[in-house]
Design a protein around this motif. Structure first.
Motif, short mmCIF file in Angstrom:
data_model
loop_
_atom_site.label_atom_id
_atom_site.label_comp_id
_atom_site.label_asym_id
_atom_site.label_seq_id
_atom_site.Cartn_x
_atom_site.Cartn_y
_atom_site.Cartn_z
N LEU A 72 0.82 -1.21 0.00
CA LEU A 72 0.00 0.00 0.00
C LEU A 72 0.86 1.26 0.00
CD1 LEU A 72 -2.78 -1.00 2.54
CD2 LEU A 72 -3.15 -0.38 0.14
N SER A 73 1.90 1.28 0.82
CA SER A 73 2.73 2.49 0.92
C SER A 73 3.44 2.80 -0.39
CB SER A 73 3.73 2.38 2.07
OG SER A 73 4.69 1.39 1.83
N SER A 74 3.60 1.80 -1.25
CA SER A 74 4.25 2.06 -2.53
C SER A 74 3.36 2.89 -3.47
CB SER A 74 4.71 0.76 -3.20
OG SER A 74 3.61 -0.01 -3.59
N ALA A 75 2.10 3.15 -3.06
CA ALA A 75 1.23 4.04 -3.83
C ALA A 75 1.53 5.50 -3.51
CB ALA A 75 -0.24 3.74 -3.53
N SER A 76 2.44 5.75 -2.59
CA SER A 76 2.79 7.12 -2.23
C SER A 76 4.11 7.49 -2.89
CB SER A 76 2.86 7.24 -0.70
OG SER A 76 4.13 7.48 -0.24
N PRO A 103 7.26 6.07 0.06
CA PRO A 103 6.75 4.94 0.83
C PRO A 103 7.28 4.87 2.26
CG PRO A 103 7.34 4.22 -1.37
CD PRO A 103 7.83 5.64 -1.23
N THR A 130 5.40 7.29 4.36
CA THR A 130 4.05 6.79 4.62
C THR A 130 4.07 5.78 5.75
OG1 THR A 130 3.35 7.18 2.35
CG2 THR A 130 2.09 5.56 3.61
N LEU A 142 -2.94 8.23 0.45
CA LEU A 142 -2.30 7.51 -0.65
C LEU A 142 -2.94 7.92 -1.97
CD1 LEU A 142 -2.01 3.90 0.81
CD2 LEU A 142 -0.32 5.73 0.82
N SER A 143 -2.14 7.87 -3.01
CA SER A 143 -2.63 8.19 -4.35
C SER A 143 -3.35 6.99 -4.94
CB SER A 143 -1.46 8.56 -5.26
OG SER A 143 -0.83 9.72 -4.77
N CYS A 144 -4.46 7.27 -5.56
CA CYS A 144 -5.20 6.24 -6.28
C CYS A 144 -4.75 6.26 -7.75
CB CYS A 144 -6.70 6.51 -6.21
SG CYS A 144 -7.38 6.51 -4.55
N SER A 201 -6.78 11.10 -4.18
CA SER A 201 -6.11 10.55 -3.00
C SER A 201 -7.16 9.99 -2.06
CB SER A 201 -5.32 11.64 -2.27
OG SER A 201 -4.27 12.10 -3.09
#
Length: 159
Positions: A20-24, A27, A30, A42-44, A117
């Motif tokens: 999940l944190s890799s969407a930021s 990371p 986050t 987090l970015s969608c 986000s």
């Protein structure tokens, strides 16, 4: 003789947190935020999209207003796909593959994709935590998302 490794819940939770944190854009930052606060933005649109569903629609589908029973209902209806509940805004967010946002056109819902986000609770935060945002259906492992088809069925049933 084959040796099998059993993955513990804590290991799956850590893998989910890293995924999940890799969407930021940062990371590591986050993950630090999750240590200090229960939610990180987090970015969608890259790893996942999020279908925002009004709570009253979910309650209608579940024929329930009790959060605990709704959580059980959602786990079954969405085949254990991850769902975030925002208690105060009265929204549920079903996490779906990122490509879903490009073609989403389901009444009463919005699919958050690129340029959106989402406040995502730290993996492990559940209803009992008392937090505003919690995992109604926890993300069981990295990249395990809801089927868009199952989300459509849930929404149509609630309508």
């Amino acid at each position: 003789m084959t040796v099998q490794h059993v993955t513990s819940g804590a290991e799956r939770q850590l893998a989910t947190q890293h995924w999940l944190s890799s969407a930021s854009s940062d990371p590591a930052q986050t993950r630090r935020e999750w240590q200090e606060r229960p939610v990180a933005m987090l970015s969608c649109g890259s790893l996942f999209a999020a279908v925002r569903i009004p709570a009253d629609l979910v309650q209608a589908a579940a024929q329930q207003t009790d959060e605990a029973l709704i959580d059980v209902y959602l786990a079954g209806a969405l085949h254990n796909g991850p769902v975030i509940c925002d208690r105060y805004a009265h929204w549920y967010y079903a996490l779906v593959p990122a490509s879903t946002a490009r073609r989403w056109d389901v009444p009463d819902t919005v699919c958050l994709g690129r340029k959106s986000s989402l406040g995502v609770p730290r993996p492990g935060i559940n209803r009992a935590s008392g937090e505003r945002l919690y995992w109604s259906v926890p993300m069981d492992s990295a990249a395990a998302l809801c089927s868009p088809y199952a989300v459509v069925q849930l929404v149509m049933h609630g309508r």
